[in-house]
Write a protein that holds these residues in place. Structure first.
Motif, PDB file in Angstrom:
ATOM      1  N   THR A 312       0.843  -1.208   0.000  1.00 38.26           N
ATOM      2  CA  THR A 312       0.000   0.000   0.000  1.00 38.26           C
ATOM      3  C   THR A 312       0.876   1.254   0.000  1.00 38.26           C
ATOM      4  OG1 THR A 312      -0.160  -0.160   2.436  1.00 38.26           O
ATOM      5  CG2 THR A 312      -1.937  -1.138   1.142  1.00 38.26           C
ATOM      6  N   SER A 313       1.374   1.639   1.168  1.00 41.01           N
ATOM      7  CA  SER A 313       2.129   2.890   1.312  1.00 41.01           C
ATOM      8  C   SER A 313       3.382   2.926   0.452  1.00 41.01           C
ATOM      9  CB  SER A 313       2.538   3.076   2.786  1.00 41.01           C
ATOM     10  OG  SER A 313       1.483   2.798   3.644  1.00 41.01           O
ATOM     11  N   TYR A 314       4.204   1.876   0.534  1.00 41.28           N
ATOM     12  CA  TYR A 314       5.464   1.870  -0.216  1.00 41.28           C
ATOM     13  C   TYR A 314       5.196   1.879  -1.722  1.00 41.28           C
ATOM     14  CZ  TYR A 314       7.567   0.200   4.236  1.00 41.28           C
ATOM     15  OH  TYR A 314       7.984   0.050   5.541  1.00 41.28           O
ATOM     16  N   LYS A 315       4.204   1.085  -2.118  1.00 43.56           N
ATOM     17  CA  LYS A 315       3.889   0.993  -3.553  1.00 43.56           C
ATOM     18  C   LYS A 315       3.403   2.340  -4.087  1.00 43.56           C
ATOM     19  CE  LYS A 315       2.300  -2.844  -5.218  1.00 43.56           C
ATOM     20  NZ  LYS A 315       1.434  -4.012  -5.555  1.00 43.56           N
ATOM     21  N   GLU A 316       2.530   3.011  -3.351  1.00 48.24           N
ATOM     22  CA  GLU A 316       2.023   4.320  -3.782  1.00 48.24           C
ATOM     23  C   GLU A 316       3.141   5.354  -3.822  1.00 48.24           C
ATOM     24  OE1 GLU A 316      -1.060   5.531  -4.866  1.00 48.24           O
ATOM     25  OE2 GLU A 316      -1.254   3.361  -5.134  1.00 48.24           O
ATOM     26  N   PHE A 317       4.019   5.302  -2.841  1.00 44.33           N
ATOM     27  CA  PHE A 317       5.161   6.221  -2.806  1.00 44.33           C
ATOM     28  C   PHE A 317       6.050   5.998  -4.021  1.00 44.33           C
ATOM     29  CE2 PHE A 317       9.472   7.387  -1.316  1.00 44.33           C
ATOM     30  CZ  PHE A 317       9.236   8.691  -0.886  1.00 44.33           C
ATOM     31  N   GLY A 318       6.302   4.739  -4.360  1.00 46.55           N
ATOM     32  CA  GLY A 318       7.119   4.417  -5.528  1.00 46.55           C
ATOM     33  C   GLY A 318       6.502   4.886  -6.836  1.00 46.55           C
ATOM     34  N   LYS A 319       5.174   4.826  -6.920  1.00 44.28           N
ATOM     35  CA  LYS A 319       4.482   5.267  -8.133  1.00 44.28           C
ATOM     36  C   LYS A 319       4.528   6.785  -8.304  1.00 44.28           C
ATOM     37  CE  LYS A 319       0.925   1.648  -8.430  1.00 44.28           C
ATOM     38  NZ  LYS A 319      -0.544   1.396  -8.245  1.00 44.28           N
ATOM     39  N   LYS A 320       4.338   7.496  -7.203  1.00 42.27           N
ATOM     40  CA  LYS A 320       4.147   8.945  -7.280  1.00 42.27           C
ATOM     41  C   LYS A 320       5.430   9.759  -7.151  1.00 42.27           C
ATOM     42  CE  LYS A 320      -0.627   8.838  -5.638  1.00 42.27           C
ATOM     43  NZ  LYS A 320      -1.599   9.273  -4.604  1.00 42.27           N
ATOM     44  N   VAL A 321       6.466   9.170  -6.566  1.00 41.05           N
ATOM     45  CA  VAL A 321       7.694   9.922  -6.313  1.00 41.05           C
ATOM     46  C   VAL A 321       8.823   9.363  -7.174  1.00 41.05           C
ATOM     47  CG1 VAL A 321       9.383  10.591  -4.563  1.00 41.05           C
ATOM     48  CG2 VAL A 321       6.960  10.382  -3.946  1.00 41.05           C
ATOM     49  N   GLU A 322       9.429  10.220  -7.946  1.00 36.85           N
ATOM     50  CA  GLU A 322      10.546   9.787  -8.788  1.00 36.85           C
ATOM     51  C   GLU A 322      11.689   9.290  -7.886  1.00 36.85           C
ATOM     52  OE1 GLU A 322      13.531  11.530 -12.268  1.00 36.85           O
ATOM     53  OE2 GLU A 322      11.874  12.763 -11.515  1.00 36.85           O
ATOM     54  N   GLY A 323      12.135   8.085  -8.136  1.00 32.99           N
ATOM     55  CA  GLY A 323      13.186   7.499  -7.310  1.00 32.99           C
ATOM     56  C   GLY A 323      12.686   6.996  -5.970  1.00 32.99           C
ATOM     57  N   GLY A 324      11.362   6.954  -5.795  1.00 35.12           N
ATOM     58  CA  GLY A 324      10.778   6.562  -4.508  1.00 35.12           C
ATOM     59  C   GLY A 324      11.101   5.130  -4.119  1.00 35.12           C
ATOM     60  N   ASP A 325      11.030   4.210  -5.087  1.00 34.87           N
ATOM     61  CA  ASP A 325      11.333   2.805  -4.790  1.00 34.87           C
ATOM     62  C   ASP A 325      12.760   2.649  -4.267  1.00 34.87           C
ATOM     63  OD1 ASP A 325       8.854   1.730  -5.439  1.00 34.87           O
ATOM     64  OD2 ASP A 325       9.354   1.509  -7.556  1.00 34.87           O
ATOM     65  N   ALA A 326      13.692   3.330  -4.927  1.00 34.56           N
ATOM     66  CA  ALA A 326      15.103   3.232  -4.520  1.00 34.56           C
ATOM     67  C   ALA A 326      15.312   3.816  -3.125  1.00 34.56           C
ATOM     68  CB  ALA A 326      15.982   3.960  -5.535  1.00 34.56           C
ATOM     69  N   LEU A 327      14.588   4.890  -2.833  1.00 31.85           N
ATOM     70  CA  LEU A 327      14.716   5.528  -1.520  1.00 31.85           C
ATOM     71  C   LEU A 327      14.232   4.579  -0.412  1.00 31.85           C
ATOM     72  CD1 LEU A 327      15.709   8.269  -0.462  1.00 31.85           C
ATOM     73  CD2 LEU A 327      13.353   9.099  -0.597  1.00 31.85           C
ATOM     74  N   ILE A 328      13.094   3.927  -0.645  1.00 33.90           N
ATOM     75  CA  ILE A 328      12.564   2.970   0.331  1.00 33.90           C
ATOM     76  C   ILE A 328      13.538   1.810   0.524  1.00 33.90           C
ATOM     77  CG2 ILE A 328      10.750   1.269   0.769  1.00 33.90           C
ATOM     78  CD1 ILE A 328       9.736   4.035   1.250  1.00 33.90           C
ATOM     79  N   GLU A 329      14.097   1.319  -0.570  1.00 31.76           N
ATOM     80  CA  GLU A 329      15.031   0.192  -0.482  1.00 31.76           C
ATOM     81  C   GLU A 329      16.278   0.561   0.316  1.00 31.76           C
ATOM     82  OE1 GLU A 329      14.618  -2.994  -1.264  1.00 31.76           O
ATOM     83  OE2 GLU A 329      12.568  -2.386  -1.724  1.00 31.76           O
ATOM     84  N   LYS A 330      16.742   1.794   0.167  1.00 34.89           N
ATOM     85  CA  LYS A 330      17.913   2.242   0.928  1.00 34.89           C
ATOM     86  C   LYS A 330      17.609   2.261   2.428  1.00 34.89           C
ATOM     87  CE  LYS A 330      20.108   4.970  -2.709  1.00 34.89           C
ATOM     88  NZ  LYS A 330      20.468   6.336  -3.200  1.00 34.89           N
ATOM     89  N   ALA A 331      16.392   2.655   2.763  1.00 31.65           N
ATOM     90  CA  ALA A 331      16.009   2.663   4.181  1.00 31.65           C
ATOM     91  C   ALA A 331      15.888   1.233   4.713  1.00 31.65           C
ATOM     92  CB  ALA A 331      14.695   3.411   4.372  1.00 31.65           C
ATOM     93  N   LEU A 332      15.263   0.358   3.933  1.00 28.89           N
ATOM     94  CA  LEU A 332      15.084  -1.014   4.369  1.00 28.89           C
ATOM     95  C   LEU A 332      16.397  -1.784   4.484  1.00 28.89           C
ATOM     96  CD1 LEU A 332      11.918  -1.986   2.251  1.00 28.89           C
ATOM     97  CD2 LEU A 332      12.022  -1.579   4.722  1.00 28.89           C
ATOM     98  N   ALA A 333      17.426  -1.297   3.785  1.00 25.98           N
ATOM     99  CA  ALA A 333      18.726  -1.968   3.808  1.00 25.98           C
ATOM    100  C   ALA A 333      19.472  -1.743   5.134  1.00 25.98           C
ATOM    101  CB  ALA A 333      19.590  -1.479   2.647  1.00 25.98           C
ATOM    102  N   VAL A 334      19.038  -0.754   5.900  1.00 25.80           N
ATOM    103  CA  VAL A 334      19.688  -0.457   7.180  1.00 25.80           C
ATOM    104  C   VAL A 334      19.074  -1.347   8.258  1.00 25.80           C
ATOM    105  CG1 VAL A 334      20.207   1.324   8.886  1.00 25.80           C
ATOM    106  CG2 VAL A 334      20.087   1.910   6.460  1.00 25.80           C
ATOM    107  N   LYS A 335      19.847  -2.226   8.805  1.00 24.12           N
ATOM    108  CA  LYS A 335      19.335  -3.201   9.794  1.00 24.12           C
ATOM    109  C   LYS A 335      19.609  -2.745  11.223  1.00 24.12           C
ATOM    110  CE  LYS A 335      18.037  -5.818   6.412  1.00 24.12           C
ATOM    111  NZ  LYS A 335      16.610  -5.861   6.033  1.00 24.12           N
TER     112      LYS A 335
END
Length: 335
Positions: A312-335
């Motif tokens: 829901t949230s991540y998918k919508e962010f990726g659709k609407k924000v240029e580079g959004g998917d990559a930004l989310i992935e960078k955050a998720l990569a931090v453990k």
């Protein structure tokens, strides 16, 4: 000589004496910067700004800060433009407030990206936050102190741990991305300031709410709830609320003053990291004192919420924000 000329000569002489005295004593009038935020003077975010002001005073670099709390200079969401244009020097500012101008900032109020305070500290030095801070920098401001606030769920009906626990309830979501996740979990949502949660729960408009630990306590929401889901090790709600300084202001400072600002910012950041944890603990204590059940999510329960957020949230962010998917992935990569 006329009285007018005599006055002029005397004024000039006095000015010369003043200049000479200043040169001999090294006295220079301190530059005063304006700092603005929306909170009262008891709030930890005000205290964070006050630490910057106090540290600059102690540094003796001819730099002072006048703080305008409680929305007395600018309204909460109207601080971004003046600080990036140099009309405002410093602000304590929830970055997601400026998402209408920079949609990437919605990632700083995204479900499940930040797990707990220690995780937030690791994120501060990540590629994810480097990207966010570059947008801040390009817009005309710099971050001088990082700050993350945690929050949780509270419900009048039941404890909210698994996504199914909120199905059928009307909840205040605290942010667009949280609304999308809650709807994905089967809830209905209602938008309102945190100051209105108490009355909305009291009158039956709301069954549940998400907000910060500080708001849960200051608005006495424990009087209207049956169960609190505290942040603990697996929070879903974290909001980035840094201290930001105008680049125009910063560039006009001497190197000594710039260094003092950054040192003061670091002191404020360290204070806030501890204070934010203490705020969570105070919330737990206040709710328990009021007879409210307090629970925390397990890893598995938090992962179930993140699974919904991804769809829901991540998918919508990726659709609407240029580079959004990559930004989310960078955050998720931090453990």
């Amino acid at each position: 000589m006329s009285a007018k000329k005599l006055f002029g000569v005397a004024s000039a002489a006095a000015l010369m004496v003043g200049v000479a005295t200043a040169a001999l004593t090294g006295a220079v009038e301190a530059k005063t910067l304006k700092a603005s935020h929306q909170w009262n003077t008891k709030d930890v975010r005000h205290q964070m700004v006050q630490i910057v002001a106090d540290e600059l005073e102690k540094a003796n670099v001819d730099l002072k800060i006048k703080i305008y709390p409680s929305k007395s200079l600018y309204k909460p969401k109207e601080q971004w433009a003046p600080v990036t244009k140099g009309q405002l020097d410093i602000t304590a500012f929830p970055l997601a407030y400026a998402a209408s101008r920079h949609p990437e900032f919605d990632a700083t109020l995204m479900p499940g990206l930040v797990k707990n305070h220690d995780h937030a500290a690791r994120l501060n030095d990540s590629e994810f936050m480097n990207d966010i801070k570059k947008i801040v920098d390009d817009a005309g401001a710099i971050v001088i102190a990082d700050g993350w606030l945690a929050g949780g769920f509270a419900s009048k009906k039941n404890c909210i741990l698994d996504p199914k626990d909120i199905s059928g309830q009307v909840s205040r979501a605290a942010g667009k991305a949280f609304e999308q996740m809650l709807v994905g979990a089967g809830a209905s949502t209602a938008s309102m300031p945190s100051s209105e949660i108490y009355t909305a729960m009291q009158t039956g408009v709301l069954d549940a709410a998400i907000t910060s630990s500080g708001s849960f306590v200051s608005y006495r929401i424990f009087e209207q709830t049956k169960c609190l889901t505290a942040p603990g090790a697996n929070a879903l709600w974290f909001m980035y609320e840094p201290i930001i300084m105008s680049k125009k202001t910063f560039s006009k400072l001497t190197k000594e003053q710039q260094d003092a600002v950054m040192v003061a910012g670091q002191k404020a950041e360290e204070f806030f990291f501890t204070a934010a944890k203490e705020m969570d603990q105070k919330m737990v204590e206040e709710f328990k004192k009021a007879g409210v059940e307090v629970v925390e999510m397990t890893d598995a329960q938090a992962d179930a919420w993140r699974a919904i957020a991804k769809e829901t949230s991540y998918k919508e962010f990726g659709k609407k924000v240029e580079g959004g998917d990559a930004l989310i992935e960078k955050a998720l990569a931090v453990k």
